[in-house]
Write an enzyme that holds these catalytic residues in place. Structure first.
Site, PDB file in Angstrom:
ATOM      1  N   ASP A 250     -14.786  -7.974 -22.890  1.00  0.00           N
ATOM      2  CA  ASP A 250     -15.386  -7.911 -21.554  1.00  0.00           C
ATOM      3  C   ASP A 250     -16.910  -7.845 -21.605  1.00  0.00           C
ATOM      4  O   ASP A 250     -17.598  -8.604 -20.924  1.00  0.00           O
ATOM      5  CB  ASP A 250     -14.830  -6.708 -20.781  1.00  0.00           C
ATOM      6  CG  ASP A 250     -13.312  -6.705 -20.753  1.00  0.00           C
ATOM      7  OD1 ASP A 250     -12.726  -7.799 -20.756  1.00  0.00           O
ATOM      8  OD2 ASP A 250     -12.725  -5.610 -20.736  1.00  0.00           O
ATOM      9  N   SER A 251     -17.427  -6.921 -22.406  1.00  0.00           N
ATOM     10  CA  SER A 251     -18.886  -6.788 -22.465  1.00  0.00           C
ATOM     11  C   SER A 251     -19.519  -8.023 -23.105  1.00  0.00           C
ATOM     12  O   SER A 251     -20.611  -8.452 -22.709  1.00  0.00           O
ATOM     13  CB  SER A 251     -19.284  -5.524 -23.236  1.00  0.00           C
ATOM     14  OG  SER A 251     -19.021  -5.635 -24.613  1.00  0.00           O
TER      15      SER A 251
ATOM     16  N   LYS B 226      -8.281  -9.535 -17.494  1.00  0.00           N
ATOM     17  CA  LYS B 226      -8.558  -9.807 -18.900  1.00  0.00           C
ATOM     18  C   LYS B 226      -8.262 -11.249 -19.294  1.00  0.00           C
ATOM     19  O   LYS B 226      -9.046 -11.872 -20.019  1.00  0.00           O
ATOM     20  CB  LYS B 226      -7.729  -8.848 -19.758  1.00  0.00           C
ATOM     21  CG  LYS B 226      -7.956  -8.985 -21.253  1.00  0.00           C
ATOM     22  CD  LYS B 226      -9.278  -8.405 -21.697  1.00  0.00           C
ATOM     23  CE  LYS B 226      -9.257  -6.905 -21.628  1.00  0.00           C
ATOM     24  NZ  LYS B 226     -10.501  -6.297 -22.154  1.00  0.00           N
TER      25      LYS B 226
ATOM     26  N   GLU C   6       3.671 -11.160  -6.408  1.00  0.00           N
ATOM     27  CA  GLU C   6       2.510 -11.283  -7.281  1.00  0.00           C
ATOM     28  C   GLU C   6       2.732 -10.756  -8.686  1.00  0.00           C
ATOM     29  O   GLU C   6       1.977 -11.093  -9.612  1.00  0.00           O
ATOM     30  CB  GLU C   6       1.290 -10.586  -6.651  1.00  0.00           C
ATOM     31  CG  GLU C   6       1.380  -9.066  -6.566  1.00  0.00           C
ATOM     32  CD  GLU C   6       2.049  -8.565  -5.295  1.00  0.00           C
ATOM     33  OE1 GLU C   6       1.776  -7.415  -4.913  1.00  0.00           O
ATOM     34  OE2 GLU C   6       2.846  -9.309  -4.702  1.00  0.00           O
TER      35      GLU C   6
ATOM     36  N   CYS D  98       5.244  -6.200   1.488  1.00  0.00           N
ATOM     37  CA  CYS D  98       5.566  -4.769   1.434  1.00  0.00           C
ATOM     38  C   CYS D  98       4.972  -4.037   2.645  1.00  0.00           C
ATOM     39  O   CYS D  98       5.433  -4.212   3.760  1.00  0.00           O
ATOM     40  CB  CYS D  98       5.106  -4.182   0.112  1.00  0.00           C
ATOM     41  SG  CYS D  98       5.891  -2.588  -0.284  1.00  0.00           S
ATOM     42  N   TYR D  99       3.920  -3.216   2.464  1.00  0.00           N
ATOM     43  CA  TYR D  99       3.295  -2.542   3.600  1.00  0.00           C
ATOM     44  C   TYR D  99       2.830  -3.569   4.630  1.00  0.00           C
ATOM     45  O   TYR D  99       2.955  -3.344   5.843  1.00  0.00           O
ATOM     46  CB  TYR D  99       2.118  -1.689   3.139  1.00  0.00           C
ATOM     47  CG  TYR D  99       1.438  -0.942   4.270  1.00  0.00           C
ATOM     48  CD1 TYR D  99       1.905   0.302   4.678  1.00  0.00           C
ATOM     49  CD2 TYR D  99       0.347  -1.498   4.945  1.00  0.00           C
ATOM     50  CE1 TYR D  99       1.293   0.978   5.735  1.00  0.00           C
ATOM     51  CE2 TYR D  99      -0.267  -0.827   5.990  1.00  0.00           C
ATOM     52  CZ  TYR D  99       0.204   0.414   6.381  1.00  0.00           C
ATOM     53  OH  TYR D  99      -0.392   1.081   7.422  1.00  0.00           O
TER      54      TYR D  99
ATOM     55  N   HIS E 272       7.380  -7.770  -4.094  1.00  0.00           N
ATOM     56  CA  HIS E 272       6.048  -8.166  -4.572  1.00  0.00           C
ATOM     57  C   HIS E 272       6.139  -9.469  -5.360  1.00  0.00           C
ATOM     58  O   HIS E 272       6.507  -9.463  -6.542  1.00  0.00           O
ATOM     59  CB  HIS E 272       5.445  -7.072  -5.454  1.00  0.00           C
ATOM     60  CG  HIS E 272       5.050  -5.843  -4.711  1.00  0.00           C
ATOM     61  ND1 HIS E 272       3.803  -5.679  -4.154  1.00  0.00           N
ATOM     62  CD2 HIS E 272       5.751  -4.727  -4.400  1.00  0.00           C
ATOM     63  CE1 HIS E 272       3.744  -4.506  -3.534  1.00  0.00           C
ATOM     64  NE2 HIS E 272       4.913  -3.917  -3.673  1.00  0.00           N
TER      65      HIS E 272
ATOM     66  N   GLY F 197       0.822  -1.209   0.000  1.00  0.00           N
ATOM     67  CA  GLY F 197       0.000   0.000   0.000  1.00  0.00           C
ATOM     68  C   GLY F 197       0.848   1.247   0.000  1.00  0.00           C
ATOM     69  O   GLY F 197       2.062   1.193   0.266  1.00  0.00           O
TER      70      GLY F 197
END
Length: 504
Positions: free
Chosen positions: A220-221, A360, A164, A76-77, A162, A49
């Site tokens: 996406d839609s 996505k 991730e 991290c944070y 990080h 964060g």
């Protein structure tokens, strides 16, 4: 068992959740001040964060945390917060660590199983731990001598970097080691489960209701509309809005594909004059996004009234949410997306966003599960505001006509040469700059066009595509030879971050 990810405002929080899901575990993101049920939590991960733990209003550990006795990973944070809470010392650093950084594992630990001692990780911090809490030991240090990882060997594992993000070479393995070797969990969740659960959830919450959906024809839609259609069938009316900001021929091609190939209940609305009138004279990117977002809603409200609908389906995905600062209370805003931060404060429809917590790449997998044709789910991303945010400055009919032709040449050339599916997203941007050139031995003063092509997976980070020079040459020559109004073509070699993928 849920893997609970506590959000402290990092732009990467949902990447943690996504990696966990990819590894086959069920993850859920909650805010640091949110109440949660503790009975089925398999592990807790504290995100990074933007705050400093010693600031007056810095977010703290959740109130329920003292009642949780399981394993915890602080990133991290999250690492700094846990250190401070249990008696360690966190201080502002004289030297920050940002981007790729080398670390060395100094003490063997299960979290680093099957990982070499020296590795490249992704750092993003200035504050660091000067002193660990009692009972903790250092397991890795950065090349600057800063504590990069630590543990008490029982309950807490701390990472300053990080894991991730994809730039951390062995990040996925580190997270997998934490979940499997340390927490003893088994992978038993996948996106097929998500589809089944989401359809049942939509059936329940939309039972007996009439619903409209915003269908743009993008990935996406399209997936969102088909998912809701599977749940409520003919009670869903898909609305395709021609706002005058579409790519060449899309106003005809998209309705044809979705009516004929997928059999969706669909109507097309011509709102070109409305949108372009509202955009007249507007040059600020946020201003354009918010205007487009509001006009979309007004059009949908009118259709909802005619259809008797109370709910609106949108293809919002998590990268939209993050950049619009709706992912958490401490997340920084990047830009408004027309279907998130661009929504007006007052509207008469309840929003349904079945893909809101997916990225996505996950959305494309869901599309495959739903049987949507490859030509749709592997279509490159196209923003809801369309060409309105690919014309830097004021949007006019003249500029739209120029950009449509140039963009069409770019896309067709990439398809023709086999590069369309090799790149994640490619598009043209018309700049508010004219450049001197020569046409037929005479001076010309025409627009500059920027070509943008990026490689990514989830859209949160991206690198510029290394398109072959001969492909760039072909694109440039075709545009300059056939599109009146463009006198110079340039190629954007900016990565995300620091740049965003779209220019506006």
């Amino acid at each position: 068992m849920r893997i609970l990810v506590i959000d402290y405002g990092s732009q990467y929080t949902q990447l943690i959740a996504r990696v966990i899901r990819e590894l086959g575990y069920y993850s859920q993101v909650v805010q640091f001040d949110e109440d949660v049920e503790l009975s089925d939590i398999g592990a807790v991960i504290l995100s990074g964060g933007p705050a400093s733990v010693y600031e007056k209003d810095a977010p703290k550990l959740p109130k329920w945390f003292s009642g949780y006795a399981g394993k915890v990973l602080g990133i991290c944070y999250g690492m700094q917060l846990l250190s401070q809470e249990f008696g360690g010392i966190v201080e502002p650093g004289k030297t920050g660590e940002y981007g790729r950084t080398e670390i060395e594992i100094t003490h063997k630990d299960l979290i680093f199983s099957e990982i070499e001692a020296r590795q490249t990780v992704w750092m993003s911090h200035t504050d660091h731990i000067r002193k660990l809490p009692k009972g903790f030991r250092v397991t890795a240090k950065s090349k600057d001598g800063i504590i990069a990882a630590a543990t008490d060997g029982k309950r807490f594992w701390l990472l300053q970097f990080h894991p991730e993000v994809r730039h951390t070479v062995h990040g996925r393995k580190i997270i997998e080691n934490f979940l499997s070797k340390i927490c003893g969990l088994l992978p038993n969740w996948n996106l097929q489960d998500f589809v089944k659960q989401k359809i049942e959830e939509l059936k329940t919450c939309l039972s007996g209701k009439r619903v409209i959906a915003a269908l743009s024809g993008g990935v996406d839609s399209s997936v969102a509309c088909v998912l809701v259609h599977k749940a409520i069938g003919e009670n869903l009316l898909n609305v395709f809005v021609d706002h005058g900001l579409l790519r060449k021929n899309e106003e005809n091609e998209v309705p044809r594909v979705f009516k004929e190939m997928l059999g969706l209940n669909l109507i097309k609305i011509d709102a070109r004059d409305l949108f372009l009138e509202k955009l007249k004279g507007v040059t600020d990117p946020e201003g354009k996004r918010k205007i487009i977002g509001e006009q979309f809603i007004r059009v949908f409200e009118k259709q909802a009234q005619d259809h008797g609908a109370t709910h609106l389906v949108q293809g919002t995905i998590y990268s939209d949410v993050i950049e619009s600062a709706h992912s958490g209370k401490k997340t920084a805003a990047i830009k408004s997306h027309h279907n998130v931060g661009g929504l007006p404060e007052k509207m008469n429809l309840q929003i349904v966003e079945p893909l809101r917590n997916l990225f996505k790449d996950e959305v494309r997998v869901v599309g495959e599960i739903l049987g949507i044709p490859r030509s749709i789910i592997h279509r490159q991303p196209f923003p809801g505001p369309g060409l309105g945010v690919r014309i830097v400055g004021e949007v006019t009919q003249e500029k739209l006509a120029i950009l449509r032709e140039a963009d069409n040449i770019l896309i067709e050339t990439l398809k023709e040469t086999g590069w369309y599916e090799k790149t994640w997203q490619a598009f043209a941007v018309l700049l508010p700059v004219r450049s001197v050139g020569v046409r037929g031995d005479q001076r010309a003063y025409e627009y500059v066009l920027a070509i943008r092509s990026v490689d990514s997976v989830e859209g949160m980070t991206a690198d510029w595509s290394r398109l072959p020079h001969e492909i760039l040459d072909l694109i440039s020559r075709r545009i300059l030879n056939t599109v009146k109004g463009i006198g110079r073509v340039v190629y954007d070699i900016s990565s995300k971050p620091p740049a965003t993928i779209e220019w506006e």
